[in-house]
Design a protein around this motif. Sequence first.
Motif, mmCIF file in Angstrom:
data_model
loop_
_atom_site.group_PDB
_atom_site.id
_atom_site.type_symbol
_atom_site.label_atom_id
_atom_site.label_comp_id
_atom_site.label_asym_id
_atom_site.label_seq_id
_atom_site.Cartn_x
_atom_site.Cartn_y
_atom_site.Cartn_z
ATOM 1 N N GLY A 54 19.671 -3.391 -46.243
ATOM 2 C CA GLY A 54 20.521 -4.673 -45.810
ATOM 3 C C GLY A 54 19.755 -5.312 -45.511
ATOM 4 N N SER A 55 18.652 -4.743 -45.545
ATOM 5 C CA SER A 55 17.483 -5.875 -44.499
ATOM 6 C C SER A 55 16.781 -6.773 -45.260
ATOM 7 C CB SER A 55 16.315 -5.006 -44.306
ATOM 8 O OG SER A 55 14.983 -5.500 -43.661
ATOM 9 N N ARG A 56 16.928 -6.826 -46.953
ATOM 10 C CA ARG A 56 17.192 -7.865 -47.454
ATOM 11 C C ARG A 56 18.126 -9.190 -47.243
ATOM 12 N NH1 ARG A 56 15.646 -5.743 -53.042
ATOM 13 N NH2 ARG A 56 14.075 -3.781 -53.326
ATOM 14 N N ARG A 57 18.785 -8.830 -46.702
ATOM 15 C CA ARG A 57 19.975 -9.705 -46.681
ATOM 16 C C ARG A 57 19.864 -10.771 -45.108
ATOM 17 N NH1 ARG A 57 25.981 -10.652 -46.583
ATOM 18 N NH2 ARG A 57 26.772 -12.415 -45.347
ATOM 19 N N ASP A 58 19.067 -9.612 -44.251
ATOM 20 C CA ASP A 58 18.113 -10.716 -43.114
ATOM 21 C C ASP A 58 17.603 -11.082 -43.833
ATOM 22 O OD1 ASP A 58 19.686 -8.648 -41.168
ATOM 23 O OD2 ASP A 58 18.863 -7.803 -40.531
ATOM 24 N N VAL A 59 17.039 -10.600 -44.618
ATOM 25 C CA VAL A 59 15.009 -11.633 -45.131
ATOM 26 C C VAL A 59 15.684 -13.224 -45.262
ATOM 27 C CG1 VAL A 59 13.649 -11.892 -46.579
ATOM 28 C CG2 VAL A 59 13.718 -10.064 -45.384
ATOM 29 N N ASN A 60 16.875 -12.987 -46.449
ATOM 30 C CA ASN A 60 17.566 -13.894 -46.810
ATOM 31 C C ASN A 60 18.015 -15.070 -45.578
ATOM 32 O OD1 ASN A 60 16.708 -12.954 -49.502
ATOM 33 N ND2 ASN A 60 18.749 -12.254 -49.873
ATOM 34 N N GLU A 61 18.952 -14.308 -44.542
ATOM 35 C CA GLU A 61 19.363 -15.627 -44.467
ATOM 36 C C GLU A 61 18.220 -16.492 -43.160
ATOM 37 O OE1 GLU A 61 22.356 -16.345 -43.380
ATOM 38 O OE2 GLU A 61 23.114 -14.937 -44.912
ATOM 39 N N LEU A 62 16.938 -15.473 -42.611
ATOM 40 C CA LEU A 62 16.156 -16.275 -42.329
ATOM 41 C C LEU A 62 15.913 -16.960 -43.035
ATOM 42 C CD1 LEU A 62 14.349 -12.885 -40.691
ATOM 43 C CD2 LEU A 62 15.339 -14.214 -39.543
ATOM 44 N N ILE A 63 15.356 -16.724 -43.676
ATOM 45 C CA ILE A 63 14.644 -17.904 -44.384
ATOM 46 C C ILE A 63 15.260 -19.076 -44.812
ATOM 47 C CG2 ILE A 63 13.890 -18.576 -47.386
ATOM 48 C CD1 ILE A 63 12.759 -15.327 -47.825
ATOM 49 N N ILE A 64 16.555 -19.265 -44.597
ATOM 50 C CA ILE A 64 17.553 -20.046 -45.006
ATOM 51 C C ILE A 64 17.183 -20.711 -43.953
ATOM 52 C CG2 ILE A 64 20.107 -20.737 -45.236
ATOM 53 C CD1 ILE A 64 19.890 -18.507 -47.914
ATOM 54 N N CYS A 65 17.319 -19.837 -43.437
ATOM 55 C CA CYS A 65 17.411 -20.925 -41.793
ATOM 56 C C CYS A 65 16.310 -21.163 -41.477
ATOM 57 C CB CYS A 65 17.893 -19.560 -40.851
ATOM 58 S SG CYS A 65 17.962 -20.304 -38.511
ATOM 59 N N PHE A 66 15.370 -21.099 -40.516
ATOM 60 C CA PHE A 66 13.649 -21.376 -40.452
ATOM 61 C C PHE A 66 13.961 -22.221 -41.445
ATOM 62 C CE2 PHE A 66 14.402 -17.877 -38.221
ATOM 63 C CZ PHE A 66 13.736 -18.195 -36.711
ATOM 64 N N GLY A 206 23.577 -7.005 -43.357
ATOM 65 C CA GLY A 206 22.474 -6.916 -42.741
ATOM 66 C C GLY A 206 22.250 -6.389 -40.722
ATOM 67 N N SER A 207 20.972 -6.678 -40.185
ATOM 68 C CA SER A 207 21.589 -6.006 -38.883
ATOM 69 C C SER A 207 22.126 -7.290 -38.275
ATOM 70 C CB SER A 207 19.866 -6.060 -38.524
ATOM 71 O OG SER A 207 19.112 -7.379 -38.013
#
Length: 309
Positions: A54-66, A206-207
């Motif tokens: 689920g950590s890759r989901r976090d990475v993807n969302e962070l990239i898109i968000c920022f 994700g987390s």
Amino acid sequence: MTTQTDAVPNQVKRQNFTRKSSISVIPPKVSTILNYFQVNQENFLDKEIEQRRGSRRDVNELIICFQRLGFNIDQKNILPDATTEVIHDRISNIADEDFSGYNSLIFFYLSHGCEHNRLHTYDGTIAAHDIWGKFKENPSLKNKPKMFVFQACKGEGKSTTGASTSFKPSSLVPPSTFQANNLYPDLLIVYSTVEGNVSFRNSLQGSWFIQELCKNFSIYGKRDDVVSLIIRTSKCVASNYYHTIKEKAIDSKQMPLFVSTLRKKFYLNVSKDRDLLLRVIETNEQILKELKDINKKLNDDGKKKKELK
């Protein structure tokens, strides 16, 4: 679908772009771009350490968000499954860079963790304060906000809504965090959970903390300052999430926290955009007030007419 602790799809590759931004309440004369770094530990050399699904989901969302918020995200600044040596070397190199062209720094570390600010690397552990401490002497980051976000467990305890678990009590943050050598001006240190407790992560979604952070930063990031966004995120995590321990009939909760030495408000968007948004909000509030006054006046006039009859 399971909920795990920090005890999916491949990473999204998006086009990098830069954008001017401001961090001050008073619009500065010169606005520059923001910078972003991330360490994501999903797999570990020790096979007894659980994979962080689920950590890759976090990475993807962070990239898109920022990226939407205007951050300069370079693929080389995202480290997957790095060893202790690689992380130390990479952070040291980053800390020695010239940040004159940037007006802030945000650093994410996603991994397993344990008490006393220890974070897992691929082949060992690293102290959280060793990460932000490396940026202390960089003159080009002086008077600029530096935010370090840690998505990781900080023990095995759980905050619950029912009978308490048998884990020993602990400080909210390790005492070492507040040692003079570990803190310096313009820091914002954000933990996904309090000292001694787990931090929850869904194997597909994700987390809890990172997903709520991305939602709140995406919706309110162009309006609110960063501390307000973190408070809003903490409220959402603490209020909206729980993990049921069936055999004990209790619900586990999670409470993020932050430590701040910021000396002014930290915004993520362009000054003129934020000023325009605030003026629109102020105008809308004024219109609503005037409509309420008109409605009240109409009601009062109606009452007077009834009394005359």
